[in-house]
Design a protein around this motif. Structure first.
Motif, PDB file in Angstrom:
ATOM      1  N   MET A  54       1.092  -0.735   0.045  1.00 28.90           N
ATOM      2  CA  MET A  54       0.127  -0.637   0.290  1.00 28.90           C
ATOM      3  C   MET A  54       1.178   1.071   0.450  1.00 28.90           C
ATOM      4  N   HIS A  55       0.682   2.328  -1.210  1.00 23.74           N
ATOM      5  CA  HIS A  55       1.596   3.346  -0.900  1.00 23.74           C
ATOM      6  C   HIS A  55       1.207   4.379  -1.864  1.00 23.74           C
TER       7      HIS A  55
ATOM      8  N   ASP B  22     -15.570   2.357   7.045  1.00 25.04           N
ATOM      9  CA  ASP B  22     -15.402   0.781   6.749  1.00 25.04           C
ATOM     10  C   ASP B  22     -15.003   0.610   5.201  1.00 25.04           C
ATOM     11  N   ASP B  23     -15.472   1.442   4.076  1.00 27.94           N
ATOM     12  CA  ASP B  23     -14.887   0.680   2.603  1.00 27.94           C
ATOM     13  C   ASP B  23     -13.695   1.246   2.847  1.00 27.94           C
ATOM     14  N   SER B  24     -12.249   1.654   3.675  1.00 27.13           N
ATOM     15  CA  SER B  24     -10.993   1.958   2.801  1.00 27.13           C
ATOM     16  C   SER B  24     -10.381   1.042   2.450  1.00 27.13           C
ATOM     17  N   ALA B  25     -10.260  -0.210   3.007  1.00 29.77           N
ATOM     18  CA  ALA B  25     -10.042  -1.301   2.870  1.00 29.77           C
ATOM     19  C   ALA B  25     -10.287  -2.165   1.191  1.00 29.77           C
TER      20      ALA B  25
ATOM     21  N   ALA C  11      -3.852  -8.623   0.804  1.00 30.60           N
ATOM     22  CA  ALA C  11      -5.560  -7.913   0.414  1.00 30.60           C
ATOM     23  C   ALA C  11      -5.702  -8.426   1.425  1.00 30.60           C
ATOM     24  N   ASN C  12      -5.550  -9.703   1.555  1.00 31.03           N
ATOM     25  CA  ASN C  12      -5.949 -10.980   3.005  1.00 31.03           C
ATOM     26  C   ASN C  12      -6.102  -9.879   4.047  1.00 31.03           C
ATOM     27  N   THR C  13      -4.338  -9.740   4.223  1.00 27.54           N
ATOM     28  CA  THR C  13      -3.585  -9.766   5.691  1.00 27.54           C
ATOM     29  C   THR C  13      -3.807  -8.516   5.942  1.00 27.54           C
ATOM     30  N   LEU C  14      -4.680  -7.247   5.101  1.00 30.28           N
ATOM     31  CA  LEU C  14      -4.497  -5.592   5.363  1.00 30.28           C
ATOM     32  C   LEU C  14      -5.868  -5.815   5.921  1.00 30.28           C
ATOM     33  N   ARG C  15      -6.692  -6.446   5.729  1.00 25.97           N
ATOM     34  CA  ARG C  15      -7.910  -6.332   5.767  1.00 25.97           C
ATOM     35  C   ARG C  15      -8.473  -6.798   7.046  1.00 25.97           C
ATOM     36  N   THR C  16      -7.448  -8.179   7.419  1.00 30.82           N
ATOM     37  CA  THR C  16      -7.280  -8.907   8.690  1.00 30.82           C
ATOM     38  C   THR C  16      -7.325  -7.860   9.979  1.00 30.82           C
ATOM     39  N   ASN C  17      -5.189  -7.384   9.622  1.00 27.98           N
ATOM     40  CA  ASN C  17      -5.164  -6.734  10.916  1.00 27.98           C
ATOM     41  C   ASN C  17      -4.756  -4.769  10.682  1.00 27.98           C
ATOM     42  N   ARG C  18      -5.698  -4.335   9.971  1.00 25.61           N
ATOM     43  CA  ARG C  18      -5.787  -2.489   9.025  1.00 25.61           C
ATOM     44  C   ARG C  18      -5.645  -1.754  10.865  1.00 25.61           C
TER      45      ARG C  18
END
Length: 289
Positions: free
Chosen positions: A123-124, A159-162, A214-221
């Motif tokens: 993510m940049h 909520d929609d940022s990820a 993407a999955n990791t980011l959604r889980t740990n955002r």
């Protein structure tokens, strides 16, 4: 990662002093801010290249001499590239793909190693002001960068940022794939099939890792280690203030470039110099010194 805060403070002070001590800089800044397209810019960097002046990228008006690629951003770009806006700033995703594998010498159409052109993390993001502001070194206070930071944090907590971020990252990756594939066919049709086969194999690996990121980011955002920073004149590419927003956790930087870490000065250091506030000497979770 951690940084020695004093090193970044001192470097920003040095670059800021060098900028303001350059003969003619005040006149040039006034011309830039007034959108003077007759002025001969010699000090400011990162304006639209001269061959593009008078041309358009198929969206919005033609580029002018005093423009940058971030000037009036929503006017010159697909609305979907703007992830969030306030009256004072916009959040966009870095146009470059995050994955250096799509810039390596065996993939790039030029056969040169262009991995430094990739993004600095999975993510940049970039936060850019709506008004014409040249660079962090040219600013006199923290008001605007404070708004930019607040804007990002508000967006990040939505909520929609990820979903917006991962969609933009995927778009950048697929765009890079398309650009490379088309270049193969333009450059040499005889070698295109073999190079395309190699590109497809690499791209499949890139898509798999991007999905995992993407999955990791959604889980740990909520606990993601996000850092904010600036590239200060003359170490910048676009002559329009922009704040880099990057995931600092090494796992999100596995396939991204580290080539620009040296010139990324932390938000806290810039804020400290512009605001004159006392802060601790070491900021956890920042850029490497």
């Amino acid at each position: 990662m951690s940084l020695q805060f004093t090193d970044h403070v001192n470097e920003f002070k040095r670059l800021r002093a060098e900028f303001w001590n350059t003969a003619g800089v005040c006149e040039e800044l006034r011309a830039y801010e007034a959108r003077d397209n007759d002025y001969e810019y010699k000090i400011l960097k990162g304006l639209v290249p001269k061959p593009l002046v008078g041309r358009t990228n198929d969206i919005g008006p033609a580029w002018q001499k005093s423009d940058t690629f971030f000037t009036d951003f929503p006017t010159h770009n697909d609305p979907q590239r703007v992830l969030s806006s306030t009256e004072r700033s916009h959040i966009i995703c870095n146009i470059a793909c995050h994955d250096t594998r799509l810039y390596s010498s065996d993939i790039d159409p030029s056969s040169l190693d262009k991995t430094a052109a990739a993004g600095m993390s999975y993510m940049h993001l970039l936060v850019i002001p709506s008004e014409k502001v040249y660079n962090a070194v040219s600013m006199s206070n923290t008001e605007l960068i404070t708004e930019m930071k607040t804007h990002f944090l508000d967006f990040w907590n939505r909520d929609d940022s990820a979903d917006k971020v991962t969609h933009a990252i995927c778009d950048a990756m697929e765009r890079r794939y398309t650009e490379v594939a088309r270049a193969y066919q333009r450059n040499d049709n005889s070698t295109a099939p073999q190079r395309l086969a190699n590109l497809d194999a690499v791209m499949e690996e890139c898509r798999i890792s991007a999905t995992n990121f993407a999955n990791t980011l959604r889980t740990n955002r909520s606990s993601a280690d996000v850092v904010l920073g600036f590239h200060s004149h003359p170490h910048h590419s676009v002559g329009h203030l922009h704040m880099h927003v990057v995931l600092a956790d090494p796992q999100f930087r596995t396939y991204s470039t580290l080539a620009h870490d040296w010139k990324t000065l932390s938000f806290e250091a810039v804020e400290h110099v512009l605001g004159g506030e006392e802060v601790e000497l070491t900021i956890p979770g920042g850029w490497p010194a």
